[in-house]
Design an enzyme around this catalytic site. Structure first.
Site, PDB file in Angstrom:
ATOM      1  CG  ASP A   1     -74.643 -28.446  13.079  1.00  0.00           C
ATOM      2  OD1 ASP A   1     -74.586 -27.556  13.915  1.00  0.00           O
ATOM      3  OD2 ASP A   1     -75.139 -29.570  13.296  1.00  0.00           O
TER       4      ASP A   1
ATOM      5  CG  HIS B   1     -71.242 -33.337  27.831  1.00  0.00           C
ATOM      6  ND1 HIS B   1     -71.850 -32.578  26.863  1.00  0.00           N
ATOM      7  CD2 HIS B   1     -72.246 -33.852  28.589  1.00  0.00           C
ATOM      8  CE1 HIS B   1     -73.162 -32.614  27.019  1.00  0.00           C
ATOM      9  NE2 HIS B   1     -73.437 -33.383  28.059  1.00  0.00           N
TER      10      HIS B   1
ATOM     11  CD  GLU C   1     -73.878 -28.905  17.654  1.00  0.00           C
ATOM     12  OE1 GLU C   1     -75.039 -29.246  17.396  1.00  0.00           O
ATOM     13  OE2 GLU C   1     -73.554 -28.300  18.701  1.00  0.00           O
TER      14      GLU C   1
END
Length: 337
Positions: free
Chosen positions: A179, A192, A223
């Protein structure tokens, strides 16, 4: 005896199956300027060669001693790795019943002998192009659009296949889950579009770190990423995870709002176990996710790993004191207890 495979190229690969060398030479002369060609002289050789070569199209003679073309076509269509390869029957038979039989077995077309070069070239070209389009659609269906990695659907299917395959010899399987640290804060700081670029760059780093042909890297969601490492024990998986961390660090993506570093980092969890009959793929995911949670709760930018045993009903259990045996490793820094 089947021909050795031609060197790899971008041209389509056509396999000719015929027990008469003269027929092979004629068809090869028609096609060799546009395609790579391999051949087999019998039905069994054809099946063995097809599994190795994975041709784009098979030109299959009907009348052969032993296993005839109909039997070969039926066997091809029953093989999961070959069922989508188009088959064109080449035959001197003019019987409509034989043609219907071939088409009912899964053949896509019929060409009569002696072959007419313009017609053969046109039919081969049409079917090779159709296969390429089908292959492209199939790849799109299992590929994440942003990263080019496998998507979650393909990941889950791969885990099902690998757990069953490895269970036959009780071989190792490791799953690595990672992650991007403080990714929400990254999006808040840079927007973004920059977040999407960050995800794509981390995916590229993952591809550089996970290099074996048998391994699979996938975007799990947002992610988060997962790597499936068939045949990899814990030590091997830890080595791959450390390389992932190194590759991400080398990206040098600034992260002003990270709580652990000035650059983008990842937290990693690893779950390793021998696959056994009845093992559930979700066990590896659940255990890797638990280890990822530990990495994040213990400070992020680190690897946490466990070897687990298959529990009942289908939930893995750590093998002994996994925290003592496999301490958290802070990526790029030092091991901690």
């Amino acid at each position: 005896m089947g021909q050795a495979l031609p060197p790899l190229s971008r041209r389509g690969l056509v396999m000719i199956v015929d027990d008469e060398i003269a027929n092979i030479e004629i068809i090869n002369a028609v096609l060799e300027d546009e395609y790579d060609v391999c051949f087999a002289l019998s039905g069994q050789e054809a099946l063995d060669l097809a599994r190795t070569a994975q041709p784009d199209l098979i030109l299959l003679d009907v009348l052969m001693p032993g296993m005839d073309g109909f039997a070969v076509c039926a066997a091809l269509k029953q093989d999961a790795t070959l069922t989508d390869v188009p088959v064109i029957f080449t035959t001197g038979l003019g019987d409509s019943e034989d043609e219907m039989r071939g088409l009912s077995l899964g053949a896509i077309d019929y060409v009569t002998k002696p072959v007419q070069p313009p017609i053969l070239r046109a039919r081969v070209a049409n079917h090779v192009e159709l296969k390429r389009l089908r292959d492209q659609l199939a790849r799109m269906a299992v590929t994440d659009a942003l990263t080019g990695l496998s998507n979650r659907r393909h990941l889950e299917r791969t885990l099902e296949v690998e757990t069953a395959r490895l269970a036959r010899q009780q071989e190792w399987l490791s799953v690595v889950m990672l992650d991007i640290d403080f990714f929400k804060q990254f999006n808040d700081a840079y927007g973004h579009p920059a977040g999407d670029r960050c995800i794509a760059m981390v995916a590229a780093a993952l591809t550089r770190a996970v290099r074996r042909a048998t391994d699979l890297s996938a975007r799990y969601g947002g992610e988060e990423f997962v790597c499936v490492l068939p045949g990899a024990d814990l030590a091997t998986a830890q080595s791959v995870a450390a390389e992932i961390g190194r590759q991400v660090r080398q990206l040098g993506i600034p992260h002003a709002r990270s709580g652990v570093d000035a650059f983008v980092t990842v937290s990693i969890g690893i779950a390793s176990a021998r696959s056994v009959a009845g093992a559930k793929p979700q066990e590896w995911i659940d255990m890797a996710d638990a280890q990822l949670y530990r990495s994040k709760s213990e400070g992020r930018n680190r690897i946490t790993a466990t070897v687990f045993e298959h529990g009942l009903p289908g939930h893995g259990q750590p093998a002994g004191n996994d925290r003592a045996a496999y301490p958290t490793a802070q990526l790029g820094l030092r091991a901690t207890g």
